[in-house]
Design a protein around this motif. Structure first.
Motif, PDB file in Angstrom:
ATOM      1  N   GLU A  48      -4.482   9.499  10.159  1.00 52.00           N
ATOM      2  CA  GLU A  48      -3.582   8.756  10.409  1.00 52.00           C
ATOM      3  C   GLU A  48      -2.166   8.606   9.538  1.00 52.00           C
ATOM      4  O   GLU A  48      -1.208   8.740   9.870  1.00 52.00           O
ATOM      5  CB  GLU A  48      -3.843   7.329  10.735  1.00 52.00           C
ATOM      6  N   THR A  49      -2.552   8.692   8.066  1.00 52.04           N
ATOM      7  CA  THR A  49      -1.709   8.887   6.845  1.00 52.04           C
ATOM      8  C   THR A  49      -0.684   9.993   7.024  1.00 52.04           C
ATOM      9  O   THR A  49       0.384   9.856   6.994  1.00 52.04           O
ATOM     10  CB  THR A  49      -2.231   8.853   5.779  1.00 52.04           C
ATOM     11  N   ILE A  50      -1.240  11.088   7.397  1.00 55.72           N
ATOM     12  CA  ILE A  50      -0.776  12.548   7.579  1.00 55.72           C
ATOM     13  C   ILE A  50       0.159  12.286   8.709  1.00 55.72           C
ATOM     14  O   ILE A  50       1.389  12.825   8.664  1.00 55.72           O
ATOM     15  CB  ILE A  50      -1.847  13.740   7.621  1.00 55.72           C
ATOM     16  N   ARG A  92       1.806   9.723  10.198  1.00 56.36           N
ATOM     17  CA  ARG A  92       2.430   8.780   9.970  1.00 56.36           C
ATOM     18  C   ARG A  92       3.607   9.502   8.892  1.00 56.36           C
ATOM     19  O   ARG A  92       4.921   9.439   8.957  1.00 56.36           O
ATOM     20  CB  ARG A  92       2.045   7.459   9.210  1.00 56.36           C
ATOM     21  N   LEU A  93       3.284  10.327   7.961  1.00 56.16           N
ATOM     22  CA  LEU A  93       4.138  11.017   7.003  1.00 56.16           C
ATOM     23  C   LEU A  93       4.917  12.069   7.621  1.00 56.16           C
ATOM     24  O   LEU A  93       6.174  12.273   7.472  1.00 56.16           O
ATOM     25  CB  LEU A  93       3.310  11.584   5.693  1.00 56.16           C
ATOM     26  N   ILE A  94       4.060  12.717   8.557  1.00 61.90           N
ATOM     27  CA  ILE A  94       4.950  13.903   9.561  1.00 61.90           C
ATOM     28  C   ILE A  94       5.814  12.929  10.486  1.00 61.90           C
ATOM     29  O   ILE A  94       6.827  13.592  10.383  1.00 61.90           O
ATOM     30  CB  ILE A  94       3.729  14.496  10.155  1.00 61.90           C
ATOM     31  N   ALA A 121       7.659  10.517   9.685  1.00 62.89           N
ATOM     32  CA  ALA A 121       8.669  10.144   8.866  1.00 62.89           C
ATOM     33  C   ALA A 121       9.798  11.288   8.398  1.00 62.89           C
ATOM     34  O   ALA A 121      10.681  11.307   8.498  1.00 62.89           O
ATOM     35  CB  ALA A 121       7.974   9.418   7.411  1.00 62.89           C
ATOM     36  N   VAL A 139       9.457   4.155   9.238  1.00 63.31           N
ATOM     37  CA  VAL A 139       8.520   4.192   8.262  1.00 63.31           C
ATOM     38  C   VAL A 139       8.757   2.908   7.032  1.00 63.31           C
ATOM     39  O   VAL A 139       7.933   2.328   6.633  1.00 63.31           O
ATOM     40  CB  VAL A 139       8.342   5.458   7.383  1.00 63.31           C
TER      41      VAL A 139
END
Lengths: 324, 324
Positions: free
Chosen positions: A255-257, A259-261, A263, A276
């Motif tokens: 999920e973190t990856i 969200r960063l993608i 962003a 973000v």
């Protein structure tokens, strides 16, 4: 009315035997001893045991003798080693102290429950996890106030024995902590999100900063200092903790990856980081609202009455705590 | 021998005019005034100006009158607003105070230099960036000790005028900070890595944690608290800062995503987080080594001598600082 006011605590006087005298186990031994409760510990390192003994605590490097004492005392035995060590300790507990109630202070709960079920199936066990720590480790970092006002998760399944649960919860309360009842699976998903994932984001943030230049590290201020602090914890301890919770950690890491993608795409395609930053600010505000106020107590349930475990978990999911 | 011992500081006595009295600008006005230097400020908010005036500082909501005073005083003008505001201020500076030396305390340096070159091409400008802050903002958060022992980057290009450079560096030193000389581009890449990226990783870490459950936020302890702190900063200020450094931020954000994907693959395929944890620990140790010791001073260069700017930058890339 809460449980402790109507239900006698069956273990207020039982001794506590702590296996592992690092930051968590050592601090627990100290706070219980300092509060007047009979407590003693085992550590494989002679140096640690010497330091504990010199400070006035009862400690030994002899595991079998320590466990035989625990058995004779009907002590509560606390596993306080890294999770990677417990498979070596459980056979000794079965051999020397199978009559004792067992708890632990390890940061994952399903892996510990599975080891106990496999290697010590006849031993009563209620898991625990105090949410306290520093980036330091070992006896020299111990602090009897480490658990003051901290949250101490106590495993609360439908089949948990209420007297055993109360005995473990009483240890947490003796250490100054609030009790958070949860099922092992829910706990593991929660700590993957709020403890294990932050170790990985801190590690990667540190690596990118240090990879840029010494000039960058010289310019680093509060955001970098605080955001990478836990990357300084002992790598072996971090690995033991994170790898024992691999499936839950994989989920939040993915999920973190994602969200960063998202962003990165937003910044590249639209020149903004609005989503973000706004999501992060809202999340931090929600955290501050929960962490900033005195915790609300769980009310209206007596441990041991029908449905008690389910009701404790239900109220804990509203961020309430059990205060006995 | 360092510069200040041989080179007279041409601006020790010049007044300082601060445009924008938020956390950084307000703290700067206070520390300079408290140190006995003539300093005054402008803010568009009457409430802020009233608070500053009530606290004994000279402040006004009249931009033109403030800049005319600066012009008459030959003051050094400090841009201390979010970067998104400076395009509105620069024409007024050209109109009323084109004779003044201009500096700024804004967290990106190339975007500011480009705005000044475009909108105030005749105005002398040396950029600056104090690496200090809190998650609070506005006059009420100001602190005259905010810059004590902080790093204060001062733009140091081959074409920078040495007297102007010394005047700006002297402001940083007056505020109690160490001076870090750097080219604008190197600065922007460095702060993308150690300041802007940590805002994004904090935001995403917070969002994943809060998205899990209130139970998770209740269990959150030090790693989450510290790792998400900067996500609590005012979203508009975070956006202004990050979006003005978009290209450098995209680069470090892409590296971060690559590292997290590698960590996920390592965890999924081999069950370990060894590489990511070890890399993070090594990076954090490198940071602590630089941040934990008193900074080494830049030596053997006199500001203004041939090649001075290049030599200052070279030593700053070894994490040394200019102390005058």
């Amino acid at each position: 009315m809460t449980a402790a006011s109507t239900h006698p605590d069956p273990s207020a006087g039982l001794p506590v035997c702590v296996l592992g005298l690092g930051l968590i186990g050592g601090s627990l031994l100290r706070t219980l001893h300092d509060a007047g409760r009979s407590a003693y510990g085992y550590n494989r390192s002679g140096e640690t045991v010497a330091a504990a003994t010199a400070a006035g605590y009862r400690a030994s490097t002899d595991l079998a003798a320590t466990l035989r004492q625990a058995s004779a005392d009907n002590a509560i035995v606390v596993l306080a080693t890294p999770v990677t060590i417990i498979d070596d300790l459980l056979p000794a507990i079965v051999e020397h102290a199978a009559n004792c109630l067992l708890t632990d202070v390890i940061s994952v709960k399903q892996a510990v429950a599975e080891s106990v079920a496999r290697l010590a199936p006849g031993v009563r066990h209620v898991g625990g996890h105090p949410m306290a720590g520093t980036s330091q480790s070992g006896w020299t970092a111990t602090d009897p106030d480490l658990f003051r006002d901290a949250m101490w998760m106590v495993t609360t399944e439908d089949h948990t024995d209420p007297d055993d649960w109360l005995a473990v919860a009483a240890i947490a309360r003796s250490a100054g902590a609030f009790v958070v009842p949860a099922a092992a699976g829910a706990h593991d998903r929660a700590v993957a999100a709020i403890s294990h994932l932050p170790h990985l984001t801190a590690a990667v943030t540190a690596a990118v900063g240090a990879g840029e230049s010494d000039l960058a590290l010289r310019l680093a201020a509060g955001s970098f200092r605080d955001g990478t602090r836990v990357a300084g914890s002992a790598p072996a301890l971090q690995r033991a903790m994170l790898e024992a919770n691999g499936i839950a950690l994989l989920n939040v890491l993915s999920e973190t990856i994602d969200r960063l993608i998202a962003a990165r795409d937003e910044l590249r395609d639209k020149g903004t980081v609005e989503i973000v930053v706004d999501d992060g600010h809202r999340a931090r505000s929600a955290y501050q609202q929960i962490a900033g106020a005195a915790p609300l107590p769980i009310t209206g349930v007596t441990v041991g009455e029908p449905g008690w475990a389910q009701e404790l978990r239900r109220q804990a999911h509203q961020a309430k705590v059990w205060v006995g």
